[in-house]
Design a protein around this motif. Sequence first.
Motif, PDB file in Angstrom:
ATOM      1  N   UNK A   1      27.935  20.845  27.885  1.00 47.46           N
ATOM      2  CA  UNK A   1      26.748  21.389  28.025  1.00 47.46           C
ATOM      3  C   UNK A   1      26.584  22.958  27.853  1.00 47.46           C
ATOM      4  N   UNK A   2      26.102  23.189  27.105  1.00 49.62           N
ATOM      5  CA  UNK A   2      25.892  24.780  26.805  1.00 49.62           C
ATOM      6  C   UNK A   2      25.146  25.631  28.141  1.00 49.62           C
ATOM      7  N   UNK A   3      25.698  26.619  28.634  1.00 48.52           N
ATOM      8  CA  UNK A   3      25.534  27.104  29.855  1.00 48.52           C
ATOM      9  C   UNK A   3      23.870  27.219  29.778  1.00 48.52           C
ATOM     10  N   UNK A   4      22.598  27.536  28.974  1.00 46.91           N
ATOM     11  CA  UNK A   4      21.550  27.572  29.459  1.00 46.91           C
ATOM     12  C   UNK A   4      20.690  26.605  29.520  1.00 46.91           C
ATOM     13  N   UNK A   5      20.932  25.369  28.766  1.00 42.88           N
ATOM     14  CA  UNK A   5      19.936  24.623  27.862  1.00 42.88           C
ATOM     15  C   UNK A   5      20.971  23.658  29.744  1.00 42.88           C
ATOM     16  N   UNK A   6      22.366  23.405  29.812  1.00 35.41           N
ATOM     17  CA  UNK A   6      22.519  23.046  32.018  1.00 35.41           C
ATOM     18  C   UNK A   6      21.513  23.528  32.414  1.00 35.41           C
ATOM     19  N   UNK A   7      21.873  24.765  32.597  1.00 33.65           N
ATOM     20  CA  UNK A   7      20.335  25.407  33.490  1.00 33.65           C
ATOM     21  C   UNK A   7      19.489  25.162  33.696  1.00 33.65           C
ATOM     22  N   UNK A   8      18.579  24.900  31.982  1.00 33.92           N
ATOM     23  CA  UNK A   8      17.246  24.401  32.209  1.00 33.92           C
ATOM     24  C   UNK A   8      17.338  22.622  32.246  1.00 33.92           C
ATOM     25  N   UNK A   9      18.113  22.394  32.384  1.00 34.04           N
ATOM     26  CA  UNK A   9      17.780  20.833  32.817  1.00 34.04           C
ATOM     27  C   UNK A   9      18.209  21.230  34.235  1.00 34.04           C
ATOM     28  N   UNK A  10      18.635  21.584  34.753  1.00 33.38           N
ATOM     29  CA  UNK A  10      19.157  21.319  35.840  1.00 33.38           C
ATOM     30  C   UNK A  10      17.717  22.216  36.860  1.00 33.38           C
ATOM     31  N   UNK A  11      16.950  22.654  36.354  1.00 31.28           N
ATOM     32  CA  UNK A  11      16.054  23.455  37.719  1.00 31.28           C
ATOM     33  C   UNK A  11      15.078  22.696  36.618  1.00 31.28           C
ATOM     34  N   UNK A  12      14.505  21.644  34.941  1.00 29.02           N
ATOM     35  CA  UNK A  12      13.863  20.528  34.983  1.00 29.02           C
ATOM     36  C   UNK A  12      13.609  19.896  36.525  1.00 29.02           C
ATOM     37  N   UNK A  13      15.184  19.138  36.710  1.00 30.94           N
ATOM     38  CA  UNK A  13      15.248  18.501  37.902  1.00 30.94           C
ATOM     39  C   UNK A  13      14.344  19.084  39.155  1.00 30.94           C
TER      40      UNK A  13
END
Length: 305
Positions: free
Chosen positions: A34-46
Motif C-alpha cells: 500500500x502507498x503511505x497515505x491510502x494506508x493511513x486513510x484505510x486505517x483510520x476509516x476502521x
Amino acid sequence: MSSRAPLAPYAAVAVTVLSWAAAFPAIRLALRELQPVPLAAARFAVAALLVLGWLAWRRPQRPALPDLLRFALCGLIGIAAYNILLNTGQRTVAAGAASFIVNTAPILTALLARLALGERFGARGWAGTLVSFAGIALIASAQPGGLAFGAGASLVLGSALCMACYVVLQKPLVARHGALACTAWTLLAGALWLSPWLPDAAGELPQAGAATVATVIGLGVLPAAIGYATWTTALGHFGAARATNFLYLVPPVATAIAVPLLGETPGPQTLLGGAVAIAGVVLVNTRGRAGSASAEPPAPRRVPS
C-alpha cells in the motif's frame, strides 16, 4: 478475587506497550503493498467506525464550536499529518529506528510547552534535549539520506513534532472533555481529513494480500482504540509520572518484533543511538517530577502509530 485485582493495571500496561510497539513493524509490513497515505486513510476509516460506535454508546457531551475547531486542528496535525509523515518516512526507515525517533516526542512537547504555555524548562531539560538529539543523529546516520530534508528519518522526526504539537493543542480539551472523549473526537476528525484518499485505498486493498488487509484492520483497532483505552486504565492506577516510564519499553519491543516479522536486525549504531535518545527523554521527563503523579496526564504519544 481481590488478589487478582492488582494484575489488571499491569495487564493494561502490557497491552498498551505491545499494541503501540507492534504498530511500527505493522506499518512497514503494510507499506509493501500500500502507498503511505491510502494506508493511513484505510486505517483510520476502521478506527472511525469504532469511534462512532463508542460515541453512540457513551454519548459524551458534544463540544462547542470553538472546541470542535480545535479538535479539527488536532485531527489534522496529530492524526493526518502525523501518519502521512510517519508512513512516508517508514518506507526507508526501519521499524525499530522509527520507534526510537518518535519516542522523542515528549522532548519536543516540553519545548513547545515552554514556548506556547510558558512552562518551566531548566538546565536538566536542555541537557536531556541535547542528549536525545545526539541519539537521533546517530540513528539517522544509519538510515538512507540521514537527516537531510525529505529523507525518511527527517520525515519521522517531523511526525514526532506533529505529535508534540497535538499534545499541546489537546491539553485544554482533556480538562473539559476527558481523555477518552478527546481521543474519540480527534480520531474522527483525523479520519475525515484523510477521507479524500479512501478511493485510492479502495483501489489498492483488493490487490493486496490477506495479511496486508488484516494488518490495516489491526492497525485501526489495536493501537488507536484498544491501546488508548488500556493506557487510560494504566494512567488511572499508576498516575501520569509512573505510567509514562512504561512507555520507554515501546522502542525496544518494536525493535524485537521487527526482527522475526520483517527480518530487520538493527545495527550497533542504531541501538546505541536509540539508547542515547531514550536516556535524553528520561532526563527530560524526570526533571521536577515531585508531585506530578496527580497532574493531568498528557495525551499518549502512540495514538496514531
